[in-house]
Design a protein around this motif. Structure first.
Motif, PDB file in Angstrom:
ATOM      1  N   ARG A   4       0.965   4.230  -2.952  1.00  0.00           N
ATOM      2  CA  ARG A   4       0.817   5.676  -2.729  1.00  0.00           C
ATOM      3  C   ARG A   4       2.055   6.435  -3.191  1.00  0.00           C
ATOM      4  O   ARG A   4       1.958   7.531  -3.740  1.00  0.00           O
ATOM      5  CB  ARG A   4       0.608   5.966  -1.246  1.00  0.00           C
ATOM      6  CG  ARG A   4      -0.680   5.435  -0.683  1.00  0.00           C
ATOM      7  CD  ARG A   4      -0.929   6.089   0.671  1.00  0.00           C
ATOM      8  NE  ARG A   4      -1.981   5.409   1.380  1.00  0.00           N
ATOM      9  CZ  ARG A   4      -1.777   4.475   2.300  1.00  0.00           C
ATOM     10  NH1 ARG A   4      -0.547   4.119   2.640  1.00  0.00           N
ATOM     11  NH2 ARG A   4      -2.791   3.904   2.888  1.00  0.00           N
ATOM     12  N   ASP A  33       1.852   9.471  -5.657  1.00  0.00           N
ATOM     13  CA  ASP A  33       2.210  10.807  -5.159  1.00  0.00           C
ATOM     14  C   ASP A  33       3.284  11.420  -6.051  1.00  0.00           C
ATOM     15  O   ASP A  33       3.261  12.611  -6.357  1.00  0.00           O
ATOM     16  CB  ASP A  33       2.720  10.726  -3.709  1.00  0.00           C
ATOM     17  CG  ASP A  33       1.591  10.545  -2.698  1.00  0.00           C
ATOM     18  OD1 ASP A  33       0.407  10.690  -3.068  1.00  0.00           O
ATOM     19  OD2 ASP A  33       1.889  10.253  -1.524  1.00  0.00           O
ATOM     20  N   THR A  85       0.831  -1.202   0.000  1.00  0.00           N
ATOM     21  CA  THR A  85       0.000   0.000   0.000  1.00  0.00           C
ATOM     22  C   THR A  85       0.865   1.251   0.000  1.00  0.00           C
ATOM     23  O   THR A  85       0.570   2.231  -0.689  1.00  0.00           O
ATOM     24  CB  THR A  85      -0.933  -0.017   1.223  1.00  0.00           C
ATOM     25  OG1 THR A  85      -1.567  -1.291   1.305  1.00  0.00           O
ATOM     26  CG2 THR A  85      -1.991   1.051   1.120  1.00  0.00           C
ATOM     27  N   ALA A  86       1.929   1.212   0.783  1.00  0.00           N
ATOM     28  CA  ALA A  86       2.846   2.358   0.811  1.00  0.00           C
ATOM     29  C   ALA A  86       3.482   2.562  -0.562  1.00  0.00           C
ATOM     30  O   ALA A  86       3.626   3.704  -1.030  1.00  0.00           O
ATOM     31  CB  ALA A  86       3.924   2.142   1.880  1.00  0.00           C
TER      32      ALA A  86
END
Lengths: 454, 454
Positions: free
Chosen positions: A169, A173, A165-166
């Motif tokens: 993102r 981003d 998940t990190a």
């Protein structure tokens, strides 16, 4: 070794700021993985009694903390008697001296310990957490999730999930996507009609959102590029190894695309970023599960639906791919392209949601795609309609009323760019990556047809 | 200038990979903020017609993209006639030449344009998006959220929200916290009893989770340190400017603490990280809203509840702080400590949830705290009970049955460290930071007593 995580595997480790009062004085608690920097020193370690080994001449307390295991050597008779009364999973704080021991975890152990329980002696869990594999059945594990998840094989999957998940993102981003949070309670059971949970919303009927699809599209009109990580809800009446009533959807949507190929290219980069972060953060977890992170090809092989049917040996008039066809395509991608991933493009419009953009050259087929990961559908995505008139026509062609979709469809009157996106099911991704036979193995507290607790 | 964002303000900008077909050839679309690097070149820009200025001798098309505005100069009569037929919010692609113009946004403009609409002419929204302030009432904005959110004042708040969330995660990831996803559908309406949404879960009653409280505590037993960013649901029957039926909760929980002071220290660092990320990523958005990011003191002033009553001029036997008291405390912290933040510690046990740890020295008071931000409660947190016997006693003292809490309370028999945590309401944080009078101004699609669409 499944029971110890190397420092480089997890650069971010807790424990630096937690001070422990010990006999009035304050000492910094040291995490297991950092003990090797404290040889010869008196330290405080803290965690769970993972295992006790009560040998004749000496006893070992294997302490488990967030980072790994510490071997504590108990020689003194009173300390041993105390240890004998402290079952596995009791939380303790141990003050002792660090000495080198090449055969101990991380090459160090703690000797001359003073053990202080931080609570009552634990009731041992209904299964042994210190064995390499959890032998309890999955239903038993799920019934006792708060302890089963402490087992390294279960916690590893959840750490991999967090890292994936990190990574998701981070990649987005870096490409100017904006994270959004959209409603999980909606007024119409629109997107698929079936499989929705109904609830009482201040006396009015409402439904749990099956996806953020409509909202993420509307937000393309605001930010061009958006993503959301959040729960979605499916009142899935079938009891399968790959469906959950709540799962975590990694949703992406963006504008000013040519067509679905831009979406596929973005998905390729997102997947590569997710797997890279898993590789960086979770070496120990991957080792625990005996898993290697697959390569994502610079260009993932893609086959049109009609070609996919041929490869899978299915009749040319099949309207969709069955699980056996997906497995065959997975094997083909592996054999022909050395890839664990394969795109199937151009699914028939009849099998895709109404907001799917058709292929301008072959309007019976769509600009929608699936991504198969090792022969299993992992991601669905595509180009969406962006013209208001197309929405009206698409709903009319399916005999659907506009009204339940009004606030969604109306937005397309106010200028929306060509756009598309995709949704990755987080649990399915982690299950496929880790080889879990059942998606419930990689969820902390799954929800399904039968399970509403814990 | 509210209508242009500087490049340094948002290091991550989209647009690099989106290729646009233009008359058969492919040209890279250039984002507004990057045009100054292309002076003298033929480029493609794309976005929404933000505004048209049809002067006698010349017309300007102000194009809005994800990064800002571009001035397009339309001199040629046919192009002007075309522009006159394209209302604001129409999505267009513009091919033209970049020239320097110090009085244009970003010092450049596009001349000799060829304008290609990427869809039908837009229906103008019910309010002008090109004016510095949205003049429509908030209900009208919310009814037309998908267009209202395109206004820079509304989108700025959502960008700040995304940055704050990124900062939250970044700080916690750096301290070894593991992100978790917990069930949003639960079997018992436990945590506060009232204000829960009931739903039909495969024929059984179930409820939307009011917080991940129980689950995040259980996960401390697995990872020591966890956080979750997710929706929580409150069937809030009051129509106020600060309550929502769904909001985003930033939840933290961690173990091996001394007491609530470790939790307060962690919260201080989390807040500082959130605001630092907002400052780094959102300079243009902060300027749009005329907001400065407050300093977080190295140690946030903290007053005990009894002292807080005295400062607020409230009777010493008040059981809780009223909004007026919180405002008085906010003013006191500003005047005495130069701080926008103040902790109130030691709330009476009677006013805190059953899992709250009492102050061992004054058991009528708790190790629970609130953080006030500019005189408004922003965060609730504290130390929790960690002994199984304490849970049994706490529930018994409140006349509550164990059964609805069984899977939660049972976990504490299996060894749980002293722990605590907190929850930040994301929307309330952003509203307070941006000075929004109503929390609905900083949510994309709010849910409340009356509002279930869009």
């Amino acid at each position: 070794m499944w029971w110890h995580r190397e420092v480089p595997a997890r650069p971010h480790l807790p424990g630096d700021r937690v001070a422990i009062t010990q006999g009035g004085a304050e000492m910094q608690r040291i995490l297991s993985v950092r003990l090797s920097a404290h040889i010869g020193e008196q330290v405080v370690v803290a965690g769970w009694i993972h295992r006790r080994r009560l040998l004749k001449s000496v006893a070992f307390l294997i302490l488990r903390d967030a980072a790994g295991l510490t071997q504590v050597v108990v020689s003194e008779p009173a300390a041993r008697a105390q240890l004998e009364a402290l079952p596995e999973e009791t939380v303790v704080e141990v003050t002792g001296r660090v000495v080198g021991n090449p055969s101990a975890p991380a090459g160090v152990e703690v000797v001359d310990p003073v053990v202080r329980p931080l609570g009552a002696p634990a009731v041992p869990p209904p299964f042994d957490l210190y064995r390499p594999a959890l032998t309890a059945t999955l239903p038993t594990q799920l019934d006792h999730a708060s302890v089963a998840l402490r087992h390294p094989t279960r916690s590893a999957a959840l750490r991999i999930s967090a890292a994936a998940t990190a990574g998701f993102r981070s990649i987005l981003d870096g490409q100017g996507f904006v994270e959004v949070h959209t409603p999980k309670v909606v007024g119409s059971a629109t997107e698929s009609g079936a499989n929705v949970f109904a609830l009482d919303y201040f006396g009015r009927p409402a439904y749990l959102a099956q996806s953020p699809q409509f909202y993420k599209q509307l937000m393309v009109g605001v930010f061009e590029r958006v993503y959301e990580v959040g729960p979605v809800f499916r009142a899935e009446p079938h009891d399968t190894v790959r469906h959950l009533a709540q799962y975590t959807s990694l949703d992406v949507e963006f504008g000013f695309i040519r067509d679905h190929r831009d979406v596929m290219a973005a998905l390729r980069d997102v997947l590569a970023g997710m797997l890279a972060t898993v590789g960086e953060r979770c070496a120990a977890d991957l080792a625990t599960l005996d898993v290697t992170v697959p390569e994502v090809p610079a260009e993932i092989p893609a086959v049109h639906f009609t070609e996919a049917l041929r490869i899978a040996g299915a009749p040319a008039d099949e309207p969709d791919l069955a699980p056996a066809h997906e497995r065959a395509l997975g094997e083909w991608a592996r054999a022909e392209h050395g890839s664990d991933f394969v795109f199937v493009t151009g699914y028939p419009m009849a099998k895709r949601p109404f907001y799917t953009h058709p292929d301008p050259a072959r309007p019976a087929y769509s600009n929608g795609f699936d991504l198969l990961f090792r022969g299993l559908e992992l991601v669905t995505g595509g180009q969406r309609l962006h013209r208001h008139a197309d929405y009206l026509a698409a709903l009319a062609a399916r005999g659907e009323q506009i009204e339940p979709y009004a606030s969604y469809v109306d937005a397309f009157r106010h200028g929306m760019p060509p756009h598309g996106g995709f949704a990755i099911g987080l649990e399915r991704f982690v299950a496929r990556l880790t080889g879990a036979a059942n998606v419930r193995e990689v969820v902390a507290f799954p929800r399904d047809l039968h399970r509403l607790t814990p």
